[in-house]
Scaffold this motif. Sequence first.
Motif, PDB file in Angstrom:
ATOM      1  N   PRO A 190      64.702  19.765  88.441  1.00  0.00           N
ATOM      2  CA  PRO A 190      63.426  19.039  88.489  1.00  0.00           C
ATOM      3  C   PRO A 190      63.496  17.728  87.704  1.00  0.00           C
ATOM      4  O   PRO A 190      64.075  17.674  86.615  1.00  0.00           O
ATOM      5  N   LYS A 191      62.925  16.695  88.271  1.00  0.00           N
ATOM      6  CA  LYS A 191      62.731  15.447  87.540  1.00  0.00           C
ATOM      7  C   LYS A 191      61.436  15.583  86.754  1.00  0.00           C
ATOM      8  O   LYS A 191      60.368  15.830  87.324  1.00  0.00           O
ATOM      9  N   CYS A 192      61.528  15.454  85.437  1.00  0.00           N
ATOM     10  CA  CYS A 192      60.340  15.742  84.635  1.00  0.00           C
ATOM     11  C   CYS A 192      60.426  15.087  83.262  1.00  0.00           C
ATOM     12  O   CYS A 192      61.502  14.690  82.804  1.00  0.00           O
ATOM     13  N   THR A 193      59.285  14.980  82.633  1.00  0.00           N
ATOM     14  CA  THR A 193      59.168  14.591  81.230  1.00  0.00           C
ATOM     15  C   THR A 193      58.398  15.690  80.532  1.00  0.00           C
ATOM     16  O   THR A 193      57.246  15.969  80.897  1.00  0.00           O
ATOM     17  N   VAL A 194      59.029  16.339  79.574  1.00  0.00           N
ATOM     18  CA  VAL A 194      58.379  17.456  78.888  1.00  0.00           C
ATOM     19  C   VAL A 194      58.125  17.072  77.440  1.00  0.00           C
ATOM     20  O   VAL A 194      58.940  16.419  76.799  1.00  0.00           O
ATOM     21  N   TYR A 195      56.965  17.478  76.963  1.00  0.00           N
ATOM     22  CA  TYR A 195      56.523  17.162  75.617  1.00  0.00           C
ATOM     23  C   TYR A 195      56.432  18.451  74.807  1.00  0.00           C
ATOM     24  O   TYR A 195      56.067  19.506  75.334  1.00  0.00           O
ATOM     25  N   GLY A 196      56.740  18.351  73.533  1.00  0.00           N
ATOM     26  CA  GLY A 196      56.638  19.507  72.659  1.00  0.00           C
ATOM     27  C   GLY A 196      56.006  19.144  71.333  1.00  0.00           C
ATOM     28  O   GLY A 196      56.274  18.086  70.776  1.00  0.00           O
ATOM     29  N   GLU A 197      55.124  19.990  70.862  1.00  0.00           N
ATOM     30  CA  GLU A 197      54.551  19.839  69.519  1.00  0.00           C
ATOM     31  C   GLU A 197      54.508  21.217  68.877  1.00  0.00           C
ATOM     32  O   GLU A 197      53.994  22.166  69.459  1.00  0.00           O
ATOM     33  N   LEU A 198      55.100  21.317  67.698  1.00  0.00           N
ATOM     34  CA  LEU A 198      55.209  22.592  67.017  1.00  0.00           C
ATOM     35  C   LEU A 198      54.624  22.507  65.617  1.00  0.00           C
ATOM     36  O   LEU A 198      54.805  21.507  64.920  1.00  0.00           O
ATOM     37  N   ASN A 199      53.944  23.560  65.222  1.00  0.00           N
ATOM     38  CA  ASN A 199      53.489  23.707  63.843  1.00  0.00           C
ATOM     39  C   ASN A 199      54.628  24.337  63.051  1.00  0.00           C
ATOM     40  O   ASN A 199      54.830  25.546  63.086  1.00  0.00           O
ATOM     41  N   LEU A 200      55.400  23.508  62.368  1.00  0.00           N
ATOM     42  CA  LEU A 200      56.571  24.018  61.658  1.00  0.00           C
ATOM     43  C   LEU A 200      56.192  24.898  60.484  1.00  0.00           C
ATOM     44  O   LEU A 200      56.969  25.757  60.082  1.00  0.00           O
ATOM     45  N   LYS A 201      55.024  24.670  59.938  1.00  0.00           N
ATOM     46  CA  LYS A 201      54.608  25.475  58.785  1.00  0.00           C
ATOM     47  C   LYS A 201      54.598  26.961  59.138  1.00  0.00           C
ATOM     48  O   LYS A 201      55.155  27.792  58.415  1.00  0.00           O
ATOM     49  N   ASP A 202      53.993  27.303  60.281  1.00  0.00           N
ATOM     50  CA  ASP A 202      53.921  28.711  60.686  1.00  0.00           C
ATOM     51  C   ASP A 202      55.306  29.271  60.998  1.00  0.00           C
ATOM     52  O   ASP A 202      55.636  30.396  60.624  1.00  0.00           O
ATOM     53  N   ILE A 203      56.124  28.466  61.705  1.00  0.00           N
ATOM     54  CA  ILE A 203      57.440  28.948  62.119  1.00  0.00           C
ATOM     55  C   ILE A 203      58.360  29.125  60.915  1.00  0.00           C
ATOM     56  O   ILE A 203      58.995  30.170  60.735  1.00  0.00           O
ATOM     57  N   MET A 204      58.444  28.103  60.064  1.00  0.00           N
ATOM     58  CA  MET A 204      59.337  28.182  58.912  1.00  0.00           C
ATOM     59  C   MET A 204      58.862  29.223  57.912  1.00  0.00           C
ATOM     60  O   MET A 204      59.676  29.853  57.231  1.00  0.00           O
ATOM     61  N   TYR A 205      57.552  29.414  57.816  1.00  0.00           N
ATOM     62  CA  TYR A 205      57.019  30.467  56.949  1.00  0.00           C
ATOM     63  C   TYR A 205      57.542  31.823  57.394  1.00  0.00           C
ATOM     64  O   TYR A 205      57.964  32.642  56.570  1.00  0.00           O
ATOM     65  N   SER A 206      57.546  32.049  58.713  1.00  0.00           N
ATOM     66  CA  SER A 206      58.027  33.336  59.224  1.00  0.00           C
ATOM     67  C   SER A 206      59.538  33.462  59.121  1.00  0.00           C
ATOM     68  O   SER A 206      60.079  34.562  59.241  1.00  0.00           O
ATOM     69  N   MET A 207      60.239  32.331  58.897  1.00  0.00           N
ATOM     70  CA  MET A 207      61.697  32.356  58.736  1.00  0.00           C
ATOM     71  C   MET A 207      62.108  32.411  57.269  1.00  0.00           C
ATOM     72  O   MET A 207      63.276  32.239  56.943  1.00  0.00           O
ATOM     73  N   GLY A 208      61.128  32.628  56.384  1.00  0.00           N
ATOM     74  CA  GLY A 208      61.448  32.864  54.980  1.00  0.00           C
ATOM     75  C   GLY A 208      61.170  31.715  54.044  1.00  0.00           C
ATOM     76  O   GLY A 208      61.309  31.865  52.823  1.00  0.00           O
ATOM     77  N   ILE A 209      60.796  30.545  54.578  1.00  0.00           N
ATOM     78  CA  ILE A 209      60.446  29.427  53.700  1.00  0.00           C
ATOM     79  C   ILE A 209      58.959  29.548  53.398  1.00  0.00           C
ATOM     80  O   ILE A 209      58.109  29.017  54.108  1.00  0.00           O
ATOM     81  N   VAL A 210      58.653  30.278  52.341  1.00  0.00           N
ATOM     82  CA  VAL A 210      57.282  30.653  52.031  1.00  0.00           C
ATOM     83  C   VAL A 210      56.709  29.788  50.910  1.00  0.00           C
ATOM     84  O   VAL A 210      55.650  29.174  51.053  1.00  0.00           O
ATOM     85  N   ASP A 211      57.421  29.732  49.773  1.00  0.00           N
ATOM     86  CA  ASP A 211      56.874  29.054  48.602  1.00  0.00           C
ATOM     87  C   ASP A 211      56.596  27.579  48.852  1.00  0.00           C
ATOM     88  O   ASP A 211      55.696  27.004  48.240  1.00  0.00           O
ATOM     89  N   LEU A 212      57.373  26.951  49.730  1.00  0.00           N
ATOM     90  CA  LEU A 212      57.225  25.520  49.979  1.00  0.00           C
ATOM     91  C   LEU A 212      55.806  25.164  50.391  1.00  0.00           C
ATOM     92  O   LEU A 212      55.313  24.069  50.110  1.00  0.00           O
ATOM     93  N   PHE A 213      55.115  26.106  51.052  1.00  0.00           N
ATOM     94  CA  PHE A 213      53.779  25.846  51.569  1.00  0.00           C
ATOM     95  C   PHE A 213      52.689  26.474  50.704  1.00  0.00           C
ATOM     96  O   PHE A 213      51.545  26.613  51.141  1.00  0.00           O
ATOM     97  N   THR A 214      53.024  26.884  49.493  1.00  0.00           N
ATOM     98  CA  THR A 214      52.045  27.489  48.598  1.00  0.00           C
ATOM     99  C   THR A 214      52.109  26.810  47.231  1.00  0.00           C
ATOM    100  O   THR A 214      52.963  25.960  46.971  1.00  0.00           O
ATOM    101  N   ALA A 215      51.211  27.217  46.346  1.00  0.00           N
ATOM    102  CA  ALA A 215      51.180  26.663  44.997  1.00  0.00           C
ATOM    103  C   ALA A 215      52.394  27.084  44.182  1.00  0.00           C
ATOM    104  O   ALA A 215      52.605  26.572  43.083  1.00  0.00           O
ATOM    105  N   ASN A 216      53.205  28.003  44.712  1.00  0.00           N
ATOM    106  CA  ASN A 216      54.400  28.452  43.987  1.00  0.00           C
ATOM    107  C   ASN A 216      55.585  27.514  44.171  1.00  0.00           C
ATOM    108  O   ASN A 216      56.638  27.726  43.574  1.00  0.00           O
TER     109      ASN A 216
END
Length: 437
Positions: A332-358
């Motif tokens: 297919p000839k196409c243009t695809v766009y992506g937008e991701l909330n990295l906070k939710d994804i990286m949080y679930s991958m173990g990067i937790v403290d980065l997004f908290t007061a810790n």
Amino acid sequence: MSWRRMKPIILLFITGILANNAFPPNSGNQQYNNNCYNHQYPLERNHPNQSNLGRSRSPNEIVVGTNTNFAFKFFKVAASNGDQRDNSGKKNLVFSPMCISSSFAMMALGARAKTLDQILKGLSFKPTEIAERNIHEGFHDLIYMLNSGNSGLRVEMGCCLFVENKLHPQPDFLNGLRNIYGGDIYMENFKNTAETMQHINGYVERKTHGKISKLIDRVDPVTEILMVSFFYMKANWKKPFNPKYTVPHEFYVDPHTAIKVPMMFQMGMFEYGRDDQRACTILKMPYQGHADAYFILPDKGEMDRVISSLSNEAVQSWKTILQRSSVNVYIPKCTVYGELNLKDIMYSMGIVDLFTANADLSGITGQPQHRVNGAIHKAVMVIDEKGTEASAASAMDLVPMSMPRVFKANSPFMTMVVEESSGSIIFLAKISNPAES
């Protein structure tokens, strides 16, 4: 200290773009004064018992191998994320693993203690086995190789910090940002939200050659540091498609729903293979330069199975499966766009403290407790014929008279762009609906 009373110190936005066609450079954007720190960053921090580790492979080999594992792990988490589903099923997913991993690696320059360990482990590095300095050196070498054109591709990759003009970030962090990751630094008044937003969006528009013109639509006036990371690649097919053969075909977004999309066609000799273990068919198409696109077409209803089976070992096995064959190719000839909330994804991958007061980001601000307020990844992937009528017509192969194989991507498929000299995965995408805007 309660995080509810804390200022959001860092907003992290990431952009990426992969294009098969050239975009004219933007000449109308305002240039800003760049206040850069230009000292050498002392890469001396090692995890305990690391001093003799990571020497059997070069740093960029370590980064490439680990980044491949991160790419597939991230892909699996993002594909199962609620944001990737709509009322009709699953949405398109497109991202640059290299762009995301290098951005969080930059954050590791200013992270300490548990926050640092979480970032490195979240990126699939093992802090007890790989020296942190090797990680940064590996990213530096890889970024330099891609940006220098040694791969035969046009790649622009880098980052920028927008810093509140009343702050004085730590010189070591800024030096590393500049000397290792090629980062730019701009001083801003975030309370002047309209002007700051214009500066940020203008910077991204220039760096992505006009393809992403509006990264953000608001600026929080209490923001103190904002990081932007970008990736731009222009790649032309080694064998362009002829536009006169691009005609509408049915594409089945699910077994019961078909839409009309422009389908490109060419016949030629390509590497093609069938992976029965993972229930998919693979086509490898070369770009000019040292890069290839892998098109992965799951059997009907087997997309989730294929995604869950993706691994470095799977890609290595394809090298033995793929055989050069005469193939009729429909993409297919196409243009695809992506937008991701990295906070939710990286949080679930173990990067937790980065997004908290810790979060311990004392290497950035000199103060231990700050948090990353948000992280967004925007990407655009363009798949088109890329070639004039003449060059496309001359690109046709002489093929054997035997019955050609057929690769027809008329149902949800995946594509993976690999820079072959290093083995780096530059882009990953799951295209469920080529017509999705």
